[in-house]
Design a protein around this motif. Structure first.
Motif, PDB file in Angstrom:
ATOM      1  N   SER A 124      -0.272   0.973 -15.547  1.00  0.00           N
ATOM      2  CA  SER A 124       1.178   1.116 -15.402  1.00  0.00           C
ATOM      3  C   SER A 124       1.593   1.039 -13.935  1.00  0.00           C
ATOM      4  CB  SER A 124       1.644   2.439 -16.018  1.00  0.00           C
ATOM      5  OG  SER A 124       1.341   2.501 -17.393  1.00  0.00           O
ATOM      6  N   ILE A 125       0.824   1.716 -13.079  1.00  0.00           N
ATOM      7  CA  ILE A 125       1.120   1.673 -11.641  1.00  0.00           C
ATOM      8  C   ILE A 125       0.959   0.256 -11.110  1.00  0.00           C
ATOM      9  CG2 ILE A 125       0.354   2.483  -9.376  1.00  0.00           C
ATOM     10  CD1 ILE A 125      -0.423   5.127 -10.705  1.00  0.00           C
ATOM     11  N   PHE A 126      -0.092  -0.422 -11.551  1.00  0.00           N
ATOM     12  CA  PHE A 126      -0.321  -1.797 -11.117  1.00  0.00           C
ATOM     13  C   PHE A 126       0.824  -2.709 -11.554  1.00  0.00           C
ATOM     14  CE2 PHE A 126      -2.157  -6.043 -11.931  1.00  0.00           C
ATOM     15  CZ  PHE A 126      -2.574  -6.347 -10.655  1.00  0.00           C
ATOM     16  N   SER A 127       1.315  -2.525 -12.775  1.00  0.00           N
ATOM     17  CA  SER A 127       2.440  -3.325 -13.269  1.00  0.00           C
ATOM     18  C   SER A 127       3.697  -3.070 -12.441  1.00  0.00           C
ATOM     19  CB  SER A 127       2.694  -3.010 -14.740  1.00  0.00           C
ATOM     20  OG  SER A 127       3.842  -3.685 -15.217  1.00  0.00           O
ATOM     21  N   MET A 128       3.935  -1.820 -12.094  1.00  0.00           N
ATOM     22  CA  MET A 128       5.105  -1.497 -11.277  1.00  0.00           C
ATOM     23  C   MET A 128       5.011  -2.104  -9.886  1.00  0.00           C
ATOM     24  SD  MET A 128       5.685   2.499 -12.276  1.00  0.00           S
ATOM     25  CE  MET A 128       5.960   3.011 -13.971  1.00  0.00           C
ATOM     26  N   VAL A 129       3.813  -2.054  -9.309  1.00  0.00           N
ATOM     27  CA  VAL A 129       3.635  -2.619  -7.968  1.00  0.00           C
ATOM     28  C   VAL A 129       3.831  -4.133  -7.981  1.00  0.00           C
ATOM     29  CG1 VAL A 129       1.946  -2.991  -6.134  1.00  0.00           C
ATOM     30  CG2 VAL A 129       2.135  -0.755  -7.184  1.00  0.00           C
ATOM     31  N   ILE A 130       3.318  -4.812  -9.010  1.00  0.00           N
ATOM     32  CA  ILE A 130       3.495  -6.258  -9.121  1.00  0.00           C
ATOM     33  C   ILE A 130       4.974  -6.605  -9.262  1.00  0.00           C
ATOM     34  CG2 ILE A 130       3.065  -8.271 -10.582  1.00  0.00           C
ATOM     35  CD1 ILE A 130       0.701  -7.502  -8.873  1.00  0.00           C
ATOM     36  N   THR A 131       5.686  -5.843 -10.088  1.00  0.00           N
ATOM     37  CA  THR A 131       7.126  -6.089 -10.264  1.00  0.00           C
ATOM     38  C   THR A 131       7.876  -5.882  -8.961  1.00  0.00           C
ATOM     39  OG1 THR A 131       6.963  -5.356 -12.560  1.00  0.00           O
ATOM     40  CG2 THR A 131       9.166  -5.449 -11.587  1.00  0.00           C
ATOM     41  N   TRP A 132       7.555  -4.789  -8.260  1.00  0.00           N
ATOM     42  CA  TRP A 132       8.228  -4.516  -6.982  1.00  0.00           C
ATOM     43  C   TRP A 132       7.908  -5.595  -5.956  1.00  0.00           C
ATOM     44  CZ3 TRP A 132       6.162  -3.866  -2.145  1.00  0.00           C
ATOM     45  CH2 TRP A 132       7.052  -3.425  -1.157  1.00  0.00           C
ATOM     46  N   THR A 133       6.668  -6.099  -5.938  1.00  0.00           N
ATOM     47  CA  THR A 133       6.277  -7.123  -4.975  1.00  0.00           C
ATOM     48  C   THR A 133       7.044  -8.415  -5.215  1.00  0.00           C
ATOM     49  OG1 THR A 133       4.046  -6.163  -4.843  1.00  0.00           O
ATOM     50  CG2 THR A 133       4.335  -8.408  -4.050  1.00  0.00           C
ATOM     51  N   MET A 134       7.187  -8.838  -6.469  1.00  0.00           N
ATOM     52  CA  MET A 134       7.923 -10.054  -6.769  1.00  0.00           C
ATOM     53  C   MET A 134       9.389  -9.918  -6.387  1.00  0.00           C
ATOM     54  SD  MET A 134       5.600 -12.034  -7.848  1.00  0.00           S
ATOM     55  CE  MET A 134       6.619 -13.374  -8.421  1.00  0.00           C
ATOM     56  N   GLU A 135       9.986  -8.765  -6.691  1.00  0.00           N
ATOM     57  CA  GLU A 135      11.385  -8.547  -6.318  1.00  0.00           C
ATOM     58  C   GLU A 135      11.548  -8.523  -4.802  1.00  0.00           C
ATOM     59  OE1 GLU A 135      12.549  -4.942  -8.177  1.00  0.00           O
ATOM     60  OE2 GLU A 135      12.743  -5.832 -10.187  1.00  0.00           O
ATOM     61  N   ALA A 193       4.943   9.883  -7.353  1.00  0.00           N
ATOM     62  CA  ALA A 193       6.048  10.187  -8.263  1.00  0.00           C
ATOM     63  C   ALA A 193       5.554  10.378  -9.696  1.00  0.00           C
ATOM     64  CB  ALA A 193       7.089   9.080  -8.202  1.00  0.00           C
ATOM     65  N   ARG A 194       4.631   9.550 -10.131  1.00  0.00           N
ATOM     66  CA  ARG A 194       4.096   9.679 -11.489  1.00  0.00           C
ATOM     67  C   ARG A 194       3.196  10.904 -11.627  1.00  0.00           C
ATOM     68  NH1 ARG A 194       4.287   5.436 -15.028  1.00  0.00           N
ATOM     69  NH2 ARG A 194       2.260   6.077 -15.892  1.00  0.00           N
ATOM     70  N   LYS A 205       0.827  -1.203   0.000  1.00  0.00           N
ATOM     71  CA  LYS A 205       0.000   0.000   0.000  1.00  0.00           C
ATOM     72  C   LYS A 205       0.870   1.265   0.000  1.00  0.00           C
ATOM     73  CE  LYS A 205      -3.706   2.277   2.567  1.00  0.00           C
ATOM     74  NZ  LYS A 205      -4.611   2.191   3.760  1.00  0.00           N
ATOM     75  N   GLN A 206       1.901   1.285   0.827  1.00  0.00           N
ATOM     76  CA  GLN A 206       2.794   2.442   0.879  1.00  0.00           C
ATOM     77  C   GLN A 206       3.541   2.631  -0.442  1.00  0.00           C
ATOM     78  OE1 GLN A 206       5.313   1.741   4.255  1.00  0.00           O
ATOM     79  NE2 GLN A 206       3.625   1.876   5.740  1.00  0.00           N
ATOM     80  N   THR A 207       3.989   1.531  -1.026  1.00  0.00           N
ATOM     81  CA  THR A 207       4.705   1.625  -2.303  1.00  0.00           C
ATOM     82  C   THR A 207       3.785   2.130  -3.408  1.00  0.00           C
ATOM     83  OG1 THR A 207       6.139  -0.203  -1.627  1.00  0.00           O
ATOM     84  CG2 THR A 207       6.080   0.336  -3.973  1.00  0.00           C
ATOM     85  N   THR A 208       2.531   1.697  -3.412  1.00  0.00           N
ATOM     86  CA  THR A 208       1.581   2.180  -4.419  1.00  0.00           C
ATOM     87  C   THR A 208       1.367   3.679  -4.308  1.00  0.00           C
ATOM     88  OG1 THR A 208       0.441   0.027  -4.317  1.00  0.00           O
ATOM     89  CG2 THR A 208      -0.743   1.863  -5.322  1.00  0.00           C
ATOM     90  N   VAL A 209       1.266   4.170  -3.076  1.00  0.00           N
ATOM     91  CA  VAL A 209       1.106   5.616  -2.872  1.00  0.00           C
ATOM     92  C   VAL A 209       2.349   6.366  -3.359  1.00  0.00           C
ATOM     93  CG1 VAL A 209       0.820   7.415  -1.130  1.00  0.00           C
ATOM     94  CG2 VAL A 209      -0.503   5.302  -0.964  1.00  0.00           C
ATOM     95  N   LYS A 210       3.525   5.846  -3.074  1.00  0.00           N
ATOM     96  CA  LYS A 210       4.764   6.513  -3.499  1.00  0.00           C
ATOM     97  C   LYS A 210       4.886   6.548  -5.022  1.00  0.00           C
ATOM     98  CE  LYS A 210       7.413   5.341   0.654  1.00  0.00           C
ATOM     99  NZ  LYS A 210       8.576   4.579   1.185  1.00  0.00           N
TER     100      LYS A 210
END
Length: 295
Positions: A179-190, A157-158, A148-153
């Motif tokens: 695009s935000i959803f794709s970034m959050v999914i990528t960050w979550t997997m990493e 930024a965008r 949730k915090q990463t999604t807000v950040k």
């Protein structure tokens, strides 16, 4: 004196029993007690946000009962016919309400579980039985607020580049959200991969590994356990006397309510309201001591 200050085993026994009874009991009185207790305790723990969420569940319960009565046809008390010509019965509507209230109560109890249980408690409860399972639960609980915090950040930024979730027309907003959803999914997997490698490098999967624990079973926990098992004993008696279930097909059939039934209702209410009552009493005692100290 909050409920989360008690021993993790007591928290587990209480919530497992509360959720299990909520699913098992389809008697309207027991179901209403469970729903009201879950509603009140979740609001006590999470405040206004939980109140709004719980109130939003009410129309969903009604809609589910209507949908259930339209597509499930049983019972002998006919009310009217739907658009397909099938009979809508009172028993189907009542049973749909029972299912909806049960699901809503379980959701509210689960919100209380996530508020009371921390990752340390999960590691303590499941660490010796299944270290991998305890690690999975702790990472999962920790990742929910971080996502949730990463999604807000990311959205903030965008937004500085004019690509936020609320900028542009409908198509632009949809594209930005994807695009935000794709970034959050990528960050979550990493994040999961990094957490797994970090725990492996610390020897978490080695045999014979022990974990530090600050939890001790004291006299306060023993007294609470005695009260819990006293209520659980009465609930088992209610189950054996068939006081907790009702038949809805083909007609509503229930056992006669006696004086003993009220004992079971009171015991169930005391059991479900016990953590909230202890918290209220503890907060009142703390405020009283603070006032006496500053006089």
């Amino acid at each position: 004196m909050k409920f989360n200050s008690y021993h993790p085993t007591i928290n587990l026994i209480y919530f497992a029993s509360a959720i299990g009874f909520t699913i098992r009991f389809n008697h309207p009185i027991f179901l209403v007690i469970s729903y009201m207790a879950a509603f009140a305790y979740s609001v006590k723990l999470k405040g206004l946000k939980s109140l709004v969420f719980n109130l939003c569940l009410v129309p969903l319960i009604i809609l589910y009962a209507i949908w259930y009565s339209y597509y499930n046809h049983f019972g002998v008390t006919g009310l009217r016919r739907n658009f397909a010509g099938n009979e809508i019965t009172l028993e189907a509507i009542v049973f749909g309400l029972v299912i909806g209230i049960t699901a809503a109560a379980v959701v509210m109890w689960m919100s209380c579980v996530f508020e009371v249980f921390s990752s340390d408690k999960l590691v303590y409860l499941f660490g010796r039985v299944s270290p991998k399972l305890s690690l999975f639960f702790s990472i999962l609980l920790r990742s929910v607020p971080r996502i949730k915090q990463t999604t807000v950040k990311i959205n903030l930024a965008r937004s500085g580049m004019g690509r936020g979730s609320r900028q542009g027309n409908i198509l632009c907003r949809l594209r930005n959200c994807l695009s935000i959803f794709s970034m959050v999914i990528t960050w979550t997997m990493e994040s999961f991969i990094l957490s797994s490698r970090s725990m492996r490098s610390r020897g978490y999967s080695l045999k014979g590994r022990t974990a530090f624990s600050i939890y001790r079973f004291d006299n306060r926990d023993r007294g609470f356990v005695i009260a819990i098992f006293l209520c659980l004993t009465l609930m088992m008696m209610a189950i054996m006397l068939n006081q907790v279930t009702i038949h809805y097909d083909p007609m509503i059939i229930m056992n006669r309510i006696t004086r003993v039934s009220y004992v079971f209702y009171i015991a169930y209410g005391v059991f479900l309201l016990m953590p909230m009552g202890l918290q209220i009493v503890g907060e009142a005692a703390f405020k009283r001591r603070c006032r006496q100290r500053w006089k």
